[in-house]
Enzyme design. Sequence first.
Site, PDB file in Angstrom:
ATOM      1  N   ASP A  52       0.850  -1.189   0.000  1.00 36.53           N
ATOM      2  CA  ASP A  52       0.000   0.000   0.000  1.00 36.53           C
ATOM      3  C   ASP A  52       0.886   1.241   0.000  1.00 36.53           C
ATOM      4  OD1 ASP A  52      -2.389   1.354   0.000  1.00 36.53           O
ATOM      5  OD2 ASP A  52      -2.671   1.240   2.174  1.00 36.53           O
TER       6      ASP A  52
ATOM      7  N   TYR B 174       1.060   5.741  -0.381  1.00 35.83           N
ATOM      8  CA  TYR B 174       0.617   6.915   0.390  1.00 35.83           C
ATOM      9  C   TYR B 174       0.702   8.074  -0.592  1.00 35.83           C
ATOM     10  CZ  TYR B 174       0.717   9.565   4.904  1.00 35.83           C
ATOM     11  OH  TYR B 174       0.453  10.349   6.001  1.00 35.83           O
TER      12      TYR B 174
ATOM     13  N   HIS C  76      -4.041  13.871   1.132  1.00 33.03           N
ATOM     14  CA  HIS C  76      -4.226  12.967   2.267  1.00 33.03           C
ATOM     15  C   HIS C  76      -3.023  13.033   3.210  1.00 33.03           C
ATOM     16  CE1 HIS C  76      -5.191   9.439   4.649  1.00 33.03           C
ATOM     17  NE2 HIS C  76      -4.050   8.878   4.309  1.00 33.03           N
TER      18      HIS C  76
ATOM     19  N   GLU D 245     -10.687   3.752   4.260  1.00 32.50           N
ATOM     20  CA  GLU D 245      -9.829   4.566   3.391  1.00 32.50           C
ATOM     21  C   GLU D 245     -10.185   4.252   1.953  1.00 32.50           C
ATOM     22  OE1 GLU D 245      -5.625   4.172   4.360  1.00 32.50           O
ATOM     23  OE2 GLU D 245      -5.845   5.690   5.933  1.00 32.50           O
TER      24      GLU D 245
ATOM     25  N   GLU E 244      -9.449   3.930  -1.725  1.00 31.73           N
ATOM     26  CA  GLU E 244      -8.228   3.758  -2.518  1.00 31.73           C
ATOM     27  C   GLU E 244      -8.530   3.034  -3.825  1.00 31.73           C
ATOM     28  OE1 GLU E 244      -4.926   2.069  -0.430  1.00 31.73           O
ATOM     29  OE2 GLU E 244      -5.451   2.981   1.494  1.00 31.73           O
TER      30      GLU E 244
ATOM     31  N   ASP F  91      -9.109   0.306   2.656  1.00 37.90           N
ATOM     32  CA  ASP F  91      -8.074  -0.033   3.630  1.00 37.90           C
ATOM     33  C   ASP F  91      -8.587   0.332   5.026  1.00 37.90           C
ATOM     34  OD1 ASP F  91      -5.681  -0.482   4.951  1.00 37.90           O
ATOM     35  OD2 ASP F  91      -4.820   1.439   4.361  1.00 37.90           O
TER      36      ASP F  91
ATOM     37  N   ARG G 257      -7.727   3.768  13.932  1.00 38.19           N
ATOM     38  CA  ARG G 257      -6.785   4.885  14.145  1.00 38.19           C
ATOM     39  C   ARG G 257      -6.146   4.872  15.515  1.00 38.19           C
ATOM     40  NH1 ARG G 257      -5.841   5.951   8.977  1.00 38.19           N
ATOM     41  NH2 ARG G 257      -7.761   6.469   7.859  1.00 38.19           N
TER      42      ARG G 257
ATOM     43  N   GLN H 204      -3.511   2.133  15.544  1.00 33.96           N
ATOM     44  CA  GLN H 204      -2.416   2.581  14.674  1.00 33.96           C
ATOM     45  C   GLN H 204      -1.546   3.647  15.354  1.00 33.96           C
ATOM     46  OE1 GLN H 204      -3.908   4.056  10.929  1.00 33.96           O
ATOM     47  NE2 GLN H 204      -1.897   4.697  10.187  1.00 33.96           N
TER      48      GLN H 204
ATOM     49  N   LYS I  62      -4.239  -1.958  10.738  1.00 40.89           N
ATOM     50  CA  LYS I  62      -4.649  -2.118   9.343  1.00 40.89           C
ATOM     51  C   LYS I  62      -4.972  -3.570   8.979  1.00 40.89           C
ATOM     52  CE  LYS I  62      -3.334   2.084   7.609  1.00 40.89           C
ATOM     53  NZ  LYS I  62      -4.200   2.957   6.787  1.00 40.89           N
TER      54      LYS I  62
ATOM     55  N   THR J  32      -8.956  -5.774   4.666  1.00 43.44           N
ATOM     56  CA  THR J  32      -8.877  -4.869   3.519  1.00 43.44           C
ATOM     57  C   THR J  32      -9.881  -5.391   2.502  1.00 43.44           C
ATOM     58  OG1 THR J  32      -6.506  -4.516   3.902  1.00 43.44           O
ATOM     59  CG2 THR J  32      -7.363  -3.933   1.721  1.00 43.44           C
TER      60      THR J  32
ATOM     61  N   GLU K 195      -9.965  12.357   8.186  1.00 45.54           N
ATOM     62  CA  GLU K 195      -9.834  13.699   7.637  1.00 45.54           C
ATOM     63  C   GLU K 195     -11.153  14.472   7.725  1.00 45.54           C
ATOM     64  OE1 GLU K 195      -7.880  11.410   4.261  1.00 45.54           O
ATOM     65  OE2 GLU K 195      -7.361  13.479   3.723  1.00 45.54           O
TER      66      GLU K 195
END
Lengths: 432, 432
Positions: free
Chosen positions: A132, A134, A139, A204, A206, A238, A242, A245, A258, A262, A377
Amino acid sequence: MAEERMISWVESANSERTDFPLENLPFGIFSPSGGGTPRIGIAIGDEVLDLRGADEIALLDTLPEEVRAACSDDSLNRLMSLGRSAATVLRRRVTGLLLAEDRSAEHHLRPLLTPMRHVRMHLPAVIRDYTDFYASLHHAENVGKLFRPDNPLLPNYKHLPVGYHGRASSIVVDGAEVRRPWGQRQLVPGTVPVFEPSRSLDYELELGFFIAEGNRLGEPVPVNAADAMIFGLCLLNDWSARDIQAWEYQPLGPFLGKNFATSISPWVVTMDALAPFRTGTSVRGGDDPTLLPYLRVDTSTAGLDIVLEVSISTAKMRQQGSAPSLLARTNSLHLYWSLIQMIAHHTSNGCNLRPADLLATGTISGPTSDSLGSMLELTRRGADPIRLASGEMRSFLEDGDEIILRGYCERFGAVRIGFGECRGVILPAHHP
Amino acid sequence: MAEERMISWVESANSERTDFPLENLPFGIFSPSGGGTPRIGIAIGDEVLDLRGADEIALLDTLPEEVRAACSDDSLNRLMSLGRSAATVLRRRVTGLLLAEDRSAEHHLRPLLTPMRHVRMHLPAVIRDYTDFYASLHHAENVGKLFRPDNPLLPNYKHLPVGYHGRASSIVVDGAEVRRPWGQRQLVPGTVPVFEPSRSLDYELELGFFIAEGNRLGEPVPVNAADAMIFGLCLLNDWSARDIQAWEYQPLGPFLGKNFATSISPWVVTMDALAPFRTGTSVRGGDDPTLLPYLRVDTSTAGLDIVLEVSISTAKMRQQGSAPSLLARTNSLHLYWSLIQMIAHHTSNGCNLRPADLLATGTISGPTSDSLGSMLELTRRGADPIRLASGEMRSFLEDGDEIILRGYCERFGAVRIGFGECRGVILPAHHP
């Protein structure tokens, strides 16, 4: 200049709103409603075409033997390993079979079509390694501001596509339920952590992309050869805890925050189908650092114009019969790093990619508040809860929430194609 | 009380210095010298026993059908998936066949033995997911001091076994050459990075362990059930490019600094063979934080007493015919976190482990200067180069250097067993 739409004898493929017109023809693995074994299908309108069945009645006889053999597998691995040209000839043949102007095959193919709502979809391939990235600057900046207000963007960000290895075993397909994970959380810095169900469960938004032919260990892939290594794309969620993490990720990166799940969409949209939606990229600014040669690309063609949407359907919404609520709409054009740069970087040290390996972009966020690809976000890490159409408030995901990703390509002059959906509903954590 | 040594009719298995007495019987995948296909072998003294061959002449007929079937595979995956008890009954049967006191099978088995020096070894299994931990406190402290002098040990370290996902595709077996990787390096903080061959190539001395039966997604494994999930152990060299790693690793962890190659030894030493070398752990101190319940173990049995050595053989040494030079000798007792804690933590969020998944401990360093498991620590990131027996100096690895890992168990009262070797020689970087 408008592209003329191809017309199929499969009526539903001719709708202007379908994700799966003749111009798309993505590959996936399905079990027929009759209970047969998993096999390769091609999506056409609201139907799934059984490729093994088509081969068994000799309709694929014009294709190379190795391509025909791959069509009878229960995963896309072998087809992917044959390289992108295999998909090209296969899609071209199926296009011919499904065109309305030549209905000679219709009588034989009708029994090989199953309505999409009656099939069960599986993971498209046996995925051995998953990486994965970034790659969305917006973001990275948004997240950086939340975790490191004084130092949001790390110094390496504009020099290389930051990435990490994800977990392949917990990749699941659209529709699979996702159990809220337990984990260690540190409630207040400096205090002892607690072990309890995550309270900051997030999605997430993606894009994933599958590797066709791979490269040998020790042999980097030049950036101008990387495009031919991409078999096709899917949607990818994903899921992220939080709180887990934040406590675990120093110094070796995300792990249990994570790897509990997925989700990916079941249909792999080929690079051929996406060709009309290639475009330039403009995210890199004039002040950005000069790229090292191994990452330099033709910016006029390195972008993909794919609209991406994420919606939520809460238990209450479903009870009330109300439609899912849109959380964000963004676009893959917002990627700072292109897919071919990710491949060139990934292999620049000689690391080998293998057929059906999955790479993903990382969360794709745009510059505006309605184009943010994660709830982290949207709610500024829960500080600003959002109000849904149902009146419910959300800081992070609640049990029973279903997240729905959608993707599609619409450009003037091109026939619209889509990715279908990637759904997943949150189950409550196990009791201790 | 000394264990009485079992005597085999394979003479070399009776040597006090062999890694592979009857008490060991590790599993591996080999190609016979005659050029046959890869198959499962058991190491005995200086020989390899062909299990498929043994089954073909009905010598394994007393075993369950599924175990016999697994013996004919070209990887250990199926055998591992049958759980640890399958290895137990299989090793017990082979022990009986090889014992000197009953030579009835010797005549039939002799043709199925090949001298180890004549076989080619392969990876023991198709590894789908690989996770590397950071479980040695001494290593974490040593590395932390180099990179964060004011903050060497991060706050999470003593609360959970920090780990990250590694790359499965680039795992290679003992003897495979390792190409020096190119990569981005930032020579001076604040300046633009350059792309060139790594100048800080390093080894990491680790233990790997293979999963037997896995767990279902969403179903954590309690720490007291984790031991039964370990099939066996091997040596592991987590090759690392420190300069690439230092520039790339924020915020998502190591990536290209690690994934160009990971070497493992070919023989998987079972937990049954290691049983006499289980012992207590004492690395956690009285001042250390109380563990959360899901990580609490019986510290009197959670340790393994395995001596680990790393040696170097430079091109010059080989030219001169001189022996490799020992760089460090350490022991798995120095691990702060035990294998079962790593499994319990890995699955605590519901992440699923699958048969033949590989987990690794991270670099194992001891408290003394002669027990450091990486060159990064030995030379303090190159600041204090070391002098080898050949008179050569080393800050990091040079082209032509061969790194040799060895592991063995020696305890009063137990028969010595070993892991064999894990070798890899550094090839020069590709020309641009």
